[in-house]
Each structure stands twice: as structure tokens, then as C-alpha cells.
Design an enzyme around this catalytic site. Sequence first.
Site, short mmCIF file in Angstrom:
data_model
loop_
_atom_site.label_atom_id
_atom_site.label_comp_id
_atom_site.label_asym_id
_atom_site.label_seq_id
_atom_site.Cartn_x
_atom_site.Cartn_y
_atom_site.Cartn_z
N SER A 126 -5.88 -2.27 1.25
CA SER A 126 -5.05 -3.17 0.63
C SER A 126 -5.70 -3.07 -0.69
O SER A 126 -7.01 -2.19 -1.37
CB SER A 126 -6.07 -4.52 1.58
OG SER A 126 -6.46 -4.69 0.56
N TYR A 151 -14.17 -8.07 5.76
CA TYR A 151 -12.77 -6.70 6.15
C TYR A 151 -12.53 -6.09 4.75
O TYR A 151 -11.50 -4.97 5.27
CB TYR A 151 -11.34 -7.84 6.06
CG TYR A 151 -10.16 -7.69 5.75
CD1 TYR A 151 -9.40 -7.38 6.45
CD2 TYR A 151 -10.07 -7.68 4.37
CE1 TYR A 151 -8.11 -6.75 6.57
CE2 TYR A 151 -8.22 -7.34 3.91
CZ TYR A 151 -7.74 -7.11 5.07
OH TYR A 151 -6.46 -5.93 5.15
N LYS A 155 -11.68 -1.82 4.76
CA LYS A 155 -10.27 -1.02 5.14
C LYS A 155 -10.47 0.30 4.38
O LYS A 155 -10.56 1.43 3.67
CB LYS A 155 -9.36 -1.73 3.23
CG LYS A 155 -8.83 -2.96 4.63
CD LYS A 155 -7.50 -2.14 5.66
CE LYS A 155 -6.91 -3.40 5.67
NZ LYS A 155 -5.93 -2.70 7.23
#
Length: 342
Positions: A126, A151, A155
Amino acid sequence: MSRILVTGGAGYIGSHTVVELIGEGYEVVIIDDLSNSQADVIDHIEEITGKRVPLHVFDLCDKSRLDQFFGSEGSLDGIIHFAAKKAVGESVEKPLLYYHVNILSLINLLKAQKEYDIPNFVFSSSCTVYGQPDKLPVSEETPRKDAESPYGNTKKISEDIIRDFARVNDDKRTIALRYFNPVGAHESGLIGELPSGIPNNLMPFISQTAIGLRDQLKVFGGDYPTKDGSAVRDYIHVVDLAKAHVVSMQRLIEDQQKSNYEFFNLGTGSGLTVLEVIRAFEEVNDVKIKYEIVDRRAGDVVQIYADTAYANDELGWRTERDLDDMVRTAWKWEQHLAQMRE
Ligand code: NAD
Ligand code: WQD
């Protein structure tokens, strides 16, 4: 014919990628625990492609179940790993859940990749790994920053795990794809994003407001140093994004990589403000969106958009769909969901 495992293939980006893979002649098998999707997506994929894709419903954190799957599945040429938890706000509330699911499922898959000798791996990363970059547009050379949320950190950590794994496994090839803001839906209106509860992301909130599920949209921040005061993002049509996965898998299968771990930015290269997206949605779909401008949302970056040169040149891929396509298909999908509710 190459056979590809798509984890999270019942989800938003995964389902569109499955359709594109089938269109290019790949055989696909899906693992998804349906924690954020529904089994009927398989029917819709079949309606679009004429192919029934096998769906194995289980949690990738369960390594023994994963072993059972690989033990009986026969040979696979690659894995595209979409499955993850993705709600930024929820990750702040439940960090351990996010680290557990997103990291353990990746480790289990990489172990299986080695144990069952699966050469190729594409990973969903992302643009969140860049935080608020000091310089725009964001190229692959742009340094990553400390993550704003658990979150985002999953990644970043996942990319590091993949990089370190690639270093000592020459025969395994990986591409991480850093998505900017995926929006829109398949032209058929049969598959799309399925937000659970109140949407966090802009486009589903706009379309739910247009259909009357939400009273009004809150535009987070009207005083940013941008052309109209609202924040800027690089919105990319989900079908363009899906096609980049097919191209990436092809690059791996044909062994065209410069090194066995590569990463690419996937965006259009253009920044759009929140108000521009709202206006386009209204004009293209001939609907009215009730909105008010409120305070900035905590953790939001002011603006970010991709430098697409590296992905364009190296992958030979570029986006073909514009903002009109994004808002038109997002609305078509929202209307399909409304019909399903009737
Ligand atoms: P999604 O929630 O629609 O799809 C993810 C799918 O994975 C769901 O079908 C869910 O049921 C499944 N899943 C989740 N945990 C699982 C587990 N432990 N085992 C098996 N299946 C599991 O999300 P999406 O928008 O399609 O995102 C796909 C990937 O892209 C994710 O890794 C996400 O972090 C990443 N990503 C998404 C965006 C975005 O804005 N949508 C942006 C950048 C990156
Ligand atoms: C876009 C813009 C909001 C909702 C998130 C994740 C990121 C990535 C993509 C996975 C922002 C504004 C939104 C609303 C609004 N996901 N907005 N009203 O924040 O760029 O990125 O999804 O990796 O990691 O952080 O996307 O769609 O939430 O917001 O004004 O009701 O729309 O403030 O400027 P974001 P988004």
C-alpha cells in the site's frame, strides 16, 4: 496453463483480479475465510467469465489447514496474496489482531511457498508505507516512513519479511505492489467493494449517500493547502489495478525481473481532491451528494500521488480508466447492491 492461488480472492481487489486472470487464460483457485466477503462472489465471477472458480474457505493463520490444502492441490505456479485485514481505524483499536492475521498469514504462505516449491509470489502492499512524503509525486525511490497505524505497519513489516525471504531463496520470485486508492467496480456491476458497516473509504461513502443509506457525507478537512482545500489522493480504477497483477505474475513466470524482489507503485499519477471526486460522481451519474466540510481526520495525509514511470516502463502497464469510469462503475455497483437488498 498456469495455475494461480489467489488468497482473498472473494474480496474487492481479489475478485477483480480473478476475473482478469481468467480472461488471460490462467486457472485460478481461491482461499478466503469470507471474514470480509461473501461466497456468492463466485457466482458473479462465473457470470462474468463463464468459469467456476474453486473456493476453499478457511483462515490462512491455520497452517495445518494450509498444509492440507497444498498437499491435495497439485502443482501451482504462483500465489497472489490479497487476504488481510484492512481497516485502518480498527487496527488502532485492535493492533494484536492486525499483527496476528496480516503477519501470520504471510509467514504461513511463505513457508508453504518453500515447502511446496511454488516459484512466484505477488503481494498487496500500500502507498500507506510512504506516510506523508516530503516530495511529490512518490516514486519507488521515495523513502518509507514510520507507519501511521498498526495496519500500515503490517504492510511495512510484510514487505521487509518478503525482502529478507527473497535474499536467501534465489529460486523464489516476488513482486510487492503498492496500491494508491483503489475505487470503482467491474463494468458488469456484478462485483465490487463490499464495505462492512459504515464505510471508512471515500467512494463507498459517496455511493451510499447517493443511494440514501447515509444522510450525508463528511468531507474531512477543507483547509488543506490544496487547490480547493480538500485532501488529494491518487484514485485508481480497480480493473486497472487488477490487470497490473496479471502483468506482474506474467513477469515472474517469464523470469523477467531485475532482482528476485521488486516493488512497484500502482496509481494513475494524478492527484484529485475529495471535492473533485464528489463533483464527478454527481455530474456523471446525475445524482446529488449531500455533504458538509468538517474537521480533518486524524492520521490523514494532506496529499499523495504516484510517479508511475517505473511501473509503466518496467511492467509495460498503464491505467486506461479515468475518473468518469471510476464514479460510473462505483454507482452501478451500488445500484446492484440495492437491488440485492430488495
Ligand atoms: P477485502 O477485505 O475486500 O479483501 C480481502 C479478502 O481477504 C476478504 O475476502 C477476506 O474475507 C479475506 N481474508 C481476510 N483475512 C483472511 C484470512 N486470515 N484468511 C483467509 N482470508 C482472509 O480487501 P481489498 O480491498 O480487496 O484488499 C486486498 C488487499 O489489498 C489487502 O491486503 C489490503 O490490505 C490491500 N490494500 C487495499 C487497499 C484498499 O484501499 N482497498 C489499498 C491498499 C492495499
Ligand atoms: C480518501 C480521502 C479522506 C471518507 C486509506 C488507507 C490506506 C489505503 C487506502 C489500504 C481522504 C477523505 C474519506 C469520508 C472524506 N488502504 N474522506 N470523507 O485515507 O487515502 O487511505 O485507504 O492500504 O492505507 O489509509 O483513503 O478513502 O479513506 O480517504 O472526506 O467519509 O477522502 O479524508 O482525504 P485514504 P480514504
